[in-house]
Design an enzyme around this catalytic site. Sequence first.
Site, PDB file in Angstrom:
ATOM      1  CB  ILE A  98      -6.013 -11.598   3.668  1.00 28.97           C
ATOM      2  CG1 ILE A  98      -7.220 -12.351   3.090  1.00 28.97           C
ATOM      3  CG2 ILE A  98      -5.902 -11.813   5.177  1.00 28.97           C
ATOM      4  CD1 ILE A  98      -7.126 -13.862   3.176  1.00 28.97           C
ATOM      5  CG  ASP A  99      -3.169  -5.395   5.737  1.00 30.24           C
ATOM      6  OD1 ASP A  99      -2.350  -5.974   6.477  1.00 30.24           O
ATOM      7  OD2 ASP A  99      -3.120  -4.168   5.511  1.00 30.24           O
ATOM      8  CB  SER A 117      -0.872   0.010   1.259  1.00 31.91           C
ATOM      9  OG  SER A 117      -0.039   0.206   2.399  1.00 31.91           O
ATOM     10  CG  ASP A 175      -3.861  -2.978  -1.494  1.00 39.66           C
ATOM     11  OD1 ASP A 175      -4.787  -3.236  -2.267  1.00 39.66           O
ATOM     12  OD2 ASP A 175      -3.968  -3.048  -0.236  1.00 39.66           O
ATOM     13  CG  HIS A 215      -9.949  -4.595  -2.326  1.00 45.96           C
ATOM     14  ND1 HIS A 215      -8.795  -3.909  -2.062  1.00 45.96           N
ATOM     15  CD2 HIS A 215      -9.931  -4.859  -3.657  1.00 45.96           C
ATOM     16  CE1 HIS A 215      -8.111  -3.753  -3.176  1.00 45.96           C
ATOM     17  NE2 HIS A 215      -8.781  -4.320  -4.165  1.00 45.96           N
ATOM     18  N   GLY A 216     -11.017  -6.289   1.411  1.00 45.12           N
ATOM     19  CA  GLY A 216     -11.663  -6.342   2.723  1.00 45.12           C
ATOM     20  C   GLY A 216     -12.099  -7.734   3.127  1.00 45.12           C
TER      21      GLY A 216
HETATM   22  P1  13P Z   1      -8.787  -6.477   5.243  1.00 42.71           P
HETATM   23  O1  13P Z   1      -8.703  -5.220   6.040  1.00 42.71           O
HETATM   24  O2  13P Z   1     -10.126  -7.125   5.386  1.00 42.71           O
HETATM   25  O3  13P Z   1      -7.677  -7.426   5.555  1.00 42.71           O
HETATM   26  O4  13P Z   1      -8.645  -6.084   3.686  1.00 42.71           O
HETATM   27  C1  13P Z   1      -7.381  -5.836   3.119  1.00 42.71           C
HETATM   28  C2  13P Z   1      -7.480  -5.240   1.764  1.00 42.71           C
HETATM   29  O5  13P Z   1      -8.508  -5.208   1.116  1.00 42.71           O
HETATM   30  C3  13P Z   1      -6.242  -4.678   1.196  1.00 42.71           C
HETATM   31  O6  13P Z   1      -6.464  -4.043  -0.030  1.00 42.71           O
HETATM   32  O1  G3H Z   2      -6.710  -1.793   2.119  1.00 42.97           O
HETATM   33  C1  G3H Z   2      -5.825  -1.331   2.837  1.00 42.97           C
HETATM   34  C2  G3H Z   2      -4.772  -2.226   3.351  1.00 42.97           C
HETATM   35  O2  G3H Z   2      -5.218  -2.953   4.464  1.00 42.97           O
HETATM   36  C3  G3H Z   2      -3.516  -1.457   3.624  1.00 42.97           C
HETATM   37  O3  G3H Z   2      -3.611  -0.707   4.782  1.00 42.97           O
HETATM   38  O4  G3H Z   2      -2.946   1.603   4.117  1.00 42.97           O
HETATM   39  O5  G3H Z   2      -2.752   0.829   6.503  1.00 42.97           O
HETATM   40  O6  G3H Z   2      -1.193  -0.046   4.762  1.00 42.97           O
HETATM   41  P1  G3H Z   2      -2.559   0.506   5.053  1.00 42.97           P
HETATM   42 ZN    ZN Z   3      -8.344  -3.086  -0.213  1.00 45.02          ZN
END
Ligand code: 13P
Ligand code: G3H
Ligand code: ZN
Length: 311
Positions: free
Chosen positions: A257-258, A50, A82, A213-214
């Site tokens: 997945i983050d 990101s 991302d 995403h998410g």
């Molecule tokens: P989460 O916050 O659900 O892990 O989603 C991550 C994401 O969409 C990164 O682009």
């Molecule tokens: O979709 C966002 C990702 O979870 C990245 O998060 O901008 O805090 O690195 P970040």
């Molecule tokens: Zn995302």
Amino acid sequence: MPLVTTKEMFEKAYAGGYAIGAFNVNNMEIIQGITEAAQAERSPVILQVSAGARKYAKHIYLTKLVEAAIADTDLPIALHLDHGENFDVCKSCIDGGFSSVMIDGSKYSFEENIEMTRKVVEYAHARGVTVEGELGKLAGIEDAVNVSEADAMFTNPAEVEEFVTRTGVDSLAIAIGTSHGAYKFKPGQKPQLRFDILEEVGRRLPDFPIVLHGSSSVPQEYVQMVNQYGGAMPDAIGIPEEMLRQAAKMAVCKINIDSDLRLCMTAAVRKHLAEHPDHFDPRQYLKDGRDAIRSIVQHKIRNVLGSSNTL
Ligand code: 13P
Ligand code: G3H
Ligand code: ZN
């Protein structure tokens, strides 16, 4: 092996009824944990970065770490931007060695989104880089206060063919009820995804890779672990894993997945420090953090994405 784009990964995933995990990376331990898991499962993987990750770790450190992970594992790895927010960020990542970028024009009008996405596609494709676009807005927990507002944020399937044709994107992120972070639903609210929208999008775009995403599931055992070892996370609710598995069998080829990785790593580090209050060598607690990342990613690959043994 050099970095790969997402093209071949998605073709195989679509045909095989599974999805590729796109995991966010911010440091060495996260990259090692993810790639060790993918290697153990014989699975391709997408490492995504990101704007925040580039700011935290610096572009050059992340690309060199990913280069090292490829040399170490010999895995097909795509390095993906991302949520690229404009042409310049995408250009900087394309010029800086990424094999895939996302241009996120979802907050703009349909026409503006098409215009900025098309420009990125033109630049990226001329350099062999794949592009993900986004149509529809992902909700935050407070974003949709009533049904018609929620409806307005979901992807409108009637727009997807025109968007894909006019932009030339290689994959499309859609909004069907997932959202970013660990607090996706209100306490007591039943998690739901609009599978009808996904089905209709899949019908209108045959063989075309869709992105979610998410998609963290926020495993409760890790929320409890964080809180048991001194954390204070309020009720956190994610997307049930069986729903994601279902989406992966449909048109969804990339699942982002983050938050789950952050949660597991934090739980493991908290546990380590609570159980060993005398430790002050970062290698001791970061090793536990890295092991936790490996274990959750292996679980996702096996039970959610279905991408084990697909190399
Ligand atoms: P989460 O916050 O659900 O892990 O989603 C991550 C994401 O969409 C990164 O682009
Ligand atoms: O979709 C966002 C990702 O979870 C990245 O998060 O901008 O805090 O690195 P970040
Ligand atoms: Zn995302």
